[in-house]
Design an enzyme around this catalytic site. Structure first.
Site, PDB file in Angstrom:
ATOM      1  N   GLN A 296     -67.485  48.795 -54.293  1.00  0.00           N
ATOM      2  CA  GLN A 296     -67.482  48.562 -52.847  1.00  0.00           C
ATOM      3  C   GLN A 296     -68.321  48.663 -52.212  1.00  0.00           C
ATOM      4  O   GLN A 296     -68.252  49.204 -50.840  1.00  0.00           O
ATOM      5  CB  GLN A 296     -65.544  48.655 -52.417  1.00  0.00           C
ATOM      6  CG  GLN A 296     -65.537  47.831 -51.583  1.00  0.00           C
ATOM      7  CD  GLN A 296     -63.524  47.728 -51.779  1.00  0.00           C
ATOM      8  OE1 GLN A 296     -63.036  48.138 -51.949  1.00  0.00           O
ATOM      9  NE2 GLN A 296     -63.233  46.221 -51.146  1.00  0.00           N
ATOM     10  N   PHE A 297     -69.223  47.980 -52.540  1.00  0.00           N
ATOM     11  CA  PHE A 297     -70.163  47.339 -50.956  1.00  0.00           C
ATOM     12  C   PHE A 297     -70.088  47.326 -49.550  1.00  0.00           C
ATOM     13  O   PHE A 297     -70.448  47.247 -48.382  1.00  0.00           O
ATOM     14  CB  PHE A 297     -71.558  46.655 -51.324  1.00  0.00           C
ATOM     15  CG  PHE A 297     -71.485  44.953 -51.270  1.00  0.00           C
ATOM     16  CD1 PHE A 297     -71.132  44.776 -49.930  1.00  0.00           C
ATOM     17  CD2 PHE A 297     -70.156  44.436 -52.367  1.00  0.00           C
ATOM     18  CE1 PHE A 297     -71.358  43.210 -50.168  1.00  0.00           C
ATOM     19  CE2 PHE A 297     -70.393  43.196 -52.209  1.00  0.00           C
ATOM     20  CZ  PHE A 297     -70.510  43.012 -51.021  1.00  0.00           C
ATOM     21  N   THR A 298     -68.630  46.384 -49.796  1.00  0.00           N
ATOM     22  CA  THR A 298     -68.046  45.219 -48.544  1.00  0.00           C
ATOM     23  C   THR A 298     -67.707  47.110 -47.277  1.00  0.00           C
ATOM     24  O   THR A 298     -67.649  47.254 -45.912  1.00  0.00           O
ATOM     25  CB  THR A 298     -66.879  45.289 -48.692  1.00  0.00           C
ATOM     26  OG1 THR A 298     -66.056  46.105 -49.171  1.00  0.00           O
ATOM     27  CG2 THR A 298     -67.320  44.023 -49.363  1.00  0.00           C
TER      28      THR A 298
END
Length: 150
Positions: free
Chosen positions: A78-80
């Site tokens: 989850q790069f967010t």
């Protein structure tokens, strides 16, 4: 690295309508990799997660670890987690790791989990894929860890 750890009674990840990973009791781990991370952060983060005592014992106290309950993990990239919302209303992701390096460190984190728990107790999504995650948060119990503050 950042991780959102949710204690779950079950969780699964679906890609294009197919369940690609599922677990019963354990942790859903949303994992973010920054542009400054390396294997040292992966080791530090997994070391902390594997020893967390957030499962209830017979007295209802959070004294048990993942190992104590023979729990599993579902790890989803989850790069967010590295979203920066300081300017305007559209998040910037410049603090997130480059896709190639982030994927490499995501795989390194998975390898640490597999070495510790065994292959059968580690499920995962697919790096960079559009995924749907379903979970039953037990508690609810959610913890956020960041290797910058561990």
């Amino acid at each position: 690295m950042r991780a959102v750890i949710q204690r779950v009674s079950s969780a699964c990840v679906t890609i294009d309508g197919d369940v690609t990973g599922s677990i019963e009791a354990g942790y859903l781990i949303l994992l973010g990799v920054s542009k400054n991370d390396n294997e040292k952060e992966a080791q530090k983060l997994w070391g902390k997660i594997s020893k967390l005592r957030i499962f209830c014992d017979e007295d209802g106290k959070t004294n048990l670890s993942l190992h104590d309950i023979d729990g599993s993990v579902l790890v989803v990239s989850q790069f967010t987690l590295y979203a920066n919302c300081k300017k305007g209303n559209r998040p910037s992701f410049t603090d997130a790791g480059s896709p190639d390096e982030a994927d490499r460190l995501y795989e390194a984190f998975l390898a640490l989990a597999r070495a510790d728990l065994g292959e059968e107790r580690v499920a995962h999504g697919s790096f960079g894929a559009e995924m749907q995650v379903a979970l039953v948060n037990d508690g609810p119990f959610t913890i956020v860890l960041d290797t910058d503050t561990l």
